[in-house]
Design a protein around this motif. Sequence first.
Motif, short mmCIF file in Angstrom:
data_model
loop_
_atom_site.label_atom_id
_atom_site.label_comp_id
_atom_site.label_asym_id
_atom_site.label_seq_id
_atom_site.Cartn_x
_atom_site.Cartn_y
_atom_site.Cartn_z
N ILE A 253 49.30 48.72 30.10
CA ILE A 253 48.00 48.11 30.37
C ILE A 253 47.64 47.09 29.28
O ILE A 253 47.05 46.06 29.56
CB ILE A 253 46.91 49.20 30.50
CG1 ILE A 253 47.11 49.96 31.81
CG2 ILE A 253 45.51 48.61 30.41
CD1 ILE A 253 46.32 51.23 31.94
N GLU B 147 46.14 46.54 37.79
CA GLU B 147 44.84 46.90 37.23
C GLU B 147 44.28 45.77 36.38
O GLU B 147 43.09 45.47 36.43
CB GLU B 147 44.93 48.19 36.41
CG GLU B 147 44.96 49.44 37.23
CD GLU B 147 44.87 50.68 36.40
OE1 GLU B 147 44.48 50.62 35.22
OE2 GLU B 147 45.18 51.76 36.94
N MET B 148 45.15 45.15 35.58
CA MET B 148 44.73 44.03 34.74
C MET B 148 44.27 42.86 35.62
O MET B 148 43.26 42.23 35.33
CB MET B 148 45.86 43.59 33.80
CG MET B 148 46.12 44.60 32.68
SD MET B 148 47.64 44.33 31.75
CE MET B 148 47.55 42.65 31.28
N TYR B 149 45.00 42.60 36.68
CA TYR B 149 44.65 41.53 37.61
C TYR B 149 43.29 41.80 38.22
O TYR B 149 42.41 40.93 38.27
CB TYR B 149 45.72 41.39 38.69
CG TYR B 149 45.36 40.40 39.77
CD1 TYR B 149 45.55 39.04 39.58
CD2 TYR B 149 44.81 40.84 40.98
CE1 TYR B 149 45.20 38.13 40.56
CE2 TYR B 149 44.46 39.93 41.97
CZ TYR B 149 44.67 38.58 41.76
OH TYR B 149 44.32 37.69 42.71
N ASP B 150 43.09 43.04 38.71
CA ASP B 150 41.83 43.40 39.35
C ASP B 150 40.66 43.24 38.37
O ASP B 150 39.56 42.87 38.77
CB ASP B 150 41.87 44.83 39.87
CG ASP B 150 42.77 44.99 41.08
OD1 ASP B 150 43.14 43.96 41.69
OD2 ASP B 150 43.15 46.14 41.38
N GLU B 151 40.91 43.54 37.11
CA GLU B 151 39.88 43.44 36.09
C GLU B 151 39.43 41.98 35.89
O GLU B 151 38.28 41.70 35.62
CB GLU B 151 40.44 43.99 34.77
CG GLU B 151 39.41 44.53 33.83
CD GLU B 151 40.07 45.18 32.65
OE1 GLU B 151 40.10 44.56 31.57
OE2 GLU B 151 40.57 46.32 32.81
N TRP B 152 40.37 41.06 36.03
CA TRP B 152 40.07 39.65 35.80
C TRP B 152 39.47 38.97 37.03
O TRP B 152 38.95 37.86 36.92
CB TRP B 152 41.33 38.90 35.36
CG TRP B 152 41.70 39.23 33.96
CD1 TRP B 152 42.59 40.17 33.55
CD2 TRP B 152 41.18 38.65 32.77
NE1 TRP B 152 42.65 40.21 32.18
CE2 TRP B 152 41.79 39.28 31.67
CE3 TRP B 152 40.24 37.64 32.52
CZ2 TRP B 152 41.51 38.95 30.36
CZ3 TRP B 152 39.97 37.32 31.20
CH2 TRP B 152 40.58 37.96 30.14
#
Length: 120
Positions: free
Chosen positions: A81, A114-119
């Motif tokens: 992550i 998850e990182m993509y969704d966060e951005w």
Amino acid sequence: MPNGKRKKARMVLFTRSCGEYLKKYLEERDDILPFVFINPSATGPACIRTIQDRFNRYKKDLGIHLSPHTLRHTFAAHLAIKGMPLAFIQDLLGHDSPHQKQLYARLYSHARKEMYDEWM
């Protein structure tokens, strides 16, 4: 470097903060044994069964699934992550078989999602 599963040498890395806690823990112990994890009678290293018993007690007290393997996967997930390259994670965990690499590739893919969704 301690030996892990299949007598494979493992390098154990930890943060400065963890090192401070470890130092304090070792200073407060009443023994002079050269082991981090000691058996209940403080005469030698903890055996696998002792570690399993402790994890089972923690699992019951916390009401969650918990095992040494769970900790390894959580560690790997946090590194993924945070963006650590997959090859480094596999190396830290001592994985070299294709099956294990596939496992961590999926984990890494999930972390990227998850990182993509966060951005977004």
